[in-house]
Design a protein around this motif. Structure first.
Motif, PDB file in Angstrom:
ATOM      1  N   ARG A 106       0.668  -1.208   0.060  1.00 51.12           N
ATOM      2  CA  ARG A 106      -0.043   0.098  -0.070  1.00 51.12           C
ATOM      3  C   ARG A 106       0.864   1.167  -0.062  1.00 51.12           C
ATOM      4  O   ARG A 106       1.830   1.202   0.501  1.00 51.12           O
ATOM      5  CB  ARG A 106      -0.931  -0.094   1.249  1.00 51.12           C
ATOM      6  N   PHE A 107       0.228   2.419  -0.646  1.00 50.25           N
ATOM      7  CA  PHE A 107       1.130   3.561  -0.695  1.00 50.25           C
ATOM      8  C   PHE A 107       0.294   4.752  -0.255  1.00 50.25           C
ATOM      9  O   PHE A 107      -1.009   4.813  -0.729  1.00 50.25           O
ATOM     10  CB  PHE A 107       1.459   3.923  -2.283  1.00 50.25           C
ATOM     11  N   ASP A 108       0.825   5.725   0.377  1.00 57.25           N
ATOM     12  CA  ASP A 108       0.272   6.804   0.718  1.00 57.25           C
ATOM     13  C   ASP A 108      -0.116   7.756  -0.431  1.00 57.25           C
ATOM     14  O   ASP A 108       0.690   7.940  -1.401  1.00 57.25           O
ATOM     15  CB  ASP A 108       0.777   7.639   1.738  1.00 57.25           C
ATOM     16  N   LEU A 109      -1.401   8.164  -0.741  1.00 57.62           N
ATOM     17  CA  LEU A 109      -1.775   9.054  -1.888  1.00 57.62           C
ATOM     18  C   LEU A 109      -0.953  10.231  -1.632  1.00 57.62           C
ATOM     19  O   LEU A 109      -0.816  10.901  -2.766  1.00 57.62           O
ATOM     20  CB  LEU A 109      -3.418   9.132  -1.911  1.00 57.62           C
ATOM     21  N   GLY A 130       3.207   9.240  -1.117  1.00 56.29           N
ATOM     22  CA  GLY A 130       3.989   8.381  -2.015  1.00 56.29           C
ATOM     23  C   GLY A 130       4.743   7.284  -1.220  1.00 56.29           C
ATOM     24  O   GLY A 130       5.164   6.272  -1.602  1.00 56.29           O
ATOM     25  N   GLN A 131       4.798   7.251   0.224  1.00 57.24           N
ATOM     26  CA  GLN A 131       5.260   6.527   1.098  1.00 57.24           C
ATOM     27  C   GLN A 131       4.792   5.065   1.091  1.00 57.24           C
ATOM     28  O   GLN A 131       3.491   5.057   0.933  1.00 57.24           O
ATOM     29  CB  GLN A 131       5.244   7.058   2.295  1.00 57.24           C
ATOM     30  N   ALA A 132       5.686   4.094   1.229  1.00 59.63           N
ATOM     31  CA  ALA A 132       5.009   2.623   1.153  1.00 59.63           C
ATOM     32  C   ALA A 132       4.784   2.550   2.560  1.00 59.63           C
ATOM     33  O   ALA A 132       5.315   2.747   3.529  1.00 59.63           O
ATOM     34  CB  ALA A 132       6.169   1.901   0.677  1.00 59.63           C
ATOM     35  N   LEU A 133       3.353   2.113   2.691  1.00 59.52           N
ATOM     36  CA  LEU A 133       2.795   1.839   4.070  1.00 59.52           C
ATOM     37  C   LEU A 133       2.844   0.338   4.498  1.00 59.52           C
ATOM     38  O   LEU A 133       2.673  -0.002   5.609  1.00 59.52           O
ATOM     39  CB  LEU A 133       1.193   2.279   4.017  1.00 59.52           C
ATOM     40  N   ARG A 190      10.289   1.372  -0.532  1.00 57.05           N
ATOM     41  CA  ARG A 190      10.757   2.595  -1.101  1.00 57.05           C
ATOM     42  C   ARG A 190       9.330   3.240  -1.593  1.00 57.05           C
ATOM     43  O   ARG A 190       8.669   2.844  -1.886  1.00 57.05           O
ATOM     44  CB  ARG A 190      11.437   2.362  -2.035  1.00 57.05           C
ATOM     45  N   PRO A 191       9.541   4.583  -1.392  1.00 57.79           N
ATOM     46  CA  PRO A 191       8.517   5.340  -1.937  1.00 57.79           C
ATOM     47  C   PRO A 191       8.124   5.492  -3.254  1.00 57.79           C
ATOM     48  O   PRO A 191       9.241   5.021  -3.896  1.00 57.79           O
ATOM     49  CB  PRO A 191       8.470   6.757  -1.405  1.00 57.79           C
ATOM     50  N   VAL A 192       6.909   5.733  -3.763  1.00 57.99           N
ATOM     51  CA  VAL A 192       6.793   6.200  -5.382  1.00 57.99           C
ATOM     52  C   VAL A 192       6.794   8.055  -5.345  1.00 57.99           C
ATOM     53  O   VAL A 192       6.453   8.425  -4.611  1.00 57.99           O
ATOM     54  CB  VAL A 192       5.715   5.634  -5.985  1.00 57.99           C
ATOM     55  N   GLN A 193       7.313   8.336  -6.294  1.00 53.46           N
ATOM     56  CA  GLN A 193       7.361   9.732  -6.428  1.00 53.46           C
ATOM     57  C   GLN A 193       5.755  10.333  -6.691  1.00 53.46           C
ATOM     58  O   GLN A 193       4.985   9.677  -7.169  1.00 53.46           O
ATOM     59  CB  GLN A 193       8.114  10.177  -7.782  1.00 53.46           C
ATOM     60  N   THR A 194       5.714  11.423  -6.032  1.00 54.08           N
ATOM     61  CA  THR A 194       4.302  12.139  -6.279  1.00 54.08           C
ATOM     62  C   THR A 194       4.635  13.444  -7.234  1.00 54.08           C
ATOM     63  O   THR A 194       5.625  14.102  -7.350  1.00 54.08           O
ATOM     64  CB  THR A 194       3.836  12.597  -4.749  1.00 54.08           C
TER      65      THR A 194
END
Ligand code: FES
Length: 105
Positions: free
Chosen positions: A71-74, A77-80, A86-90
């Motif tokens: 799960r990723f924070d909308l 982009g942090q990985a939850l 690792r996060p994804v770029q926002t």
């Protein structure tokens, strides 16, 4: 090739509440989500492996990767949750003259 700038994606009315879409902006694959009338733009490719977050399931404030369920924070982009670490770029996203506009830095 990646280019920076502001890119019009589609009419805002094309993206329903709770919906998502995948687009290419400046050479970057971007997933755009609408939740409670707010727009979010994240890199579409999961940080764990090759999967498209725009095809994931949305829950309040987060999207789940369709392949292994991270799960990723909308917002950030942090990985939850694992297996992603690792996060994804926002990206900045807004509505301008009725169009969804994404900024690629
Ligand atoms: S590819 Fe997204 S969690 Fe594995």
């Amino acid at each position: 090739m990646l280019m920076s700038g502001r890119f019009a994606v589609c009419p805002e009315s094309d993206l329903p509440e709770g919906g998502s879409l995948k687009t290419r902006a400046g050479g970057e694959l971007v997933a755009i989500f609408k939740q409670q009338d707010k727009l979010y733009a994240l890199a579409d490719t999961c940080s764990h492996a090759q999967s498209s977050l725009s095809e994931g399931e949305i829950s309040p404030g987060a999207v789940s990767c369709p392949l292994h369920g991270a799960r990723f924070d909308l917002d950030t982009g942090q990985a939850l949750s694992l297996p992603a670490t690792r996060p994804v770029q926002t990206f900045a996203v807004e509505v301008e003259n009725g169009e969804i506009v994404v900024t690629i830095p």
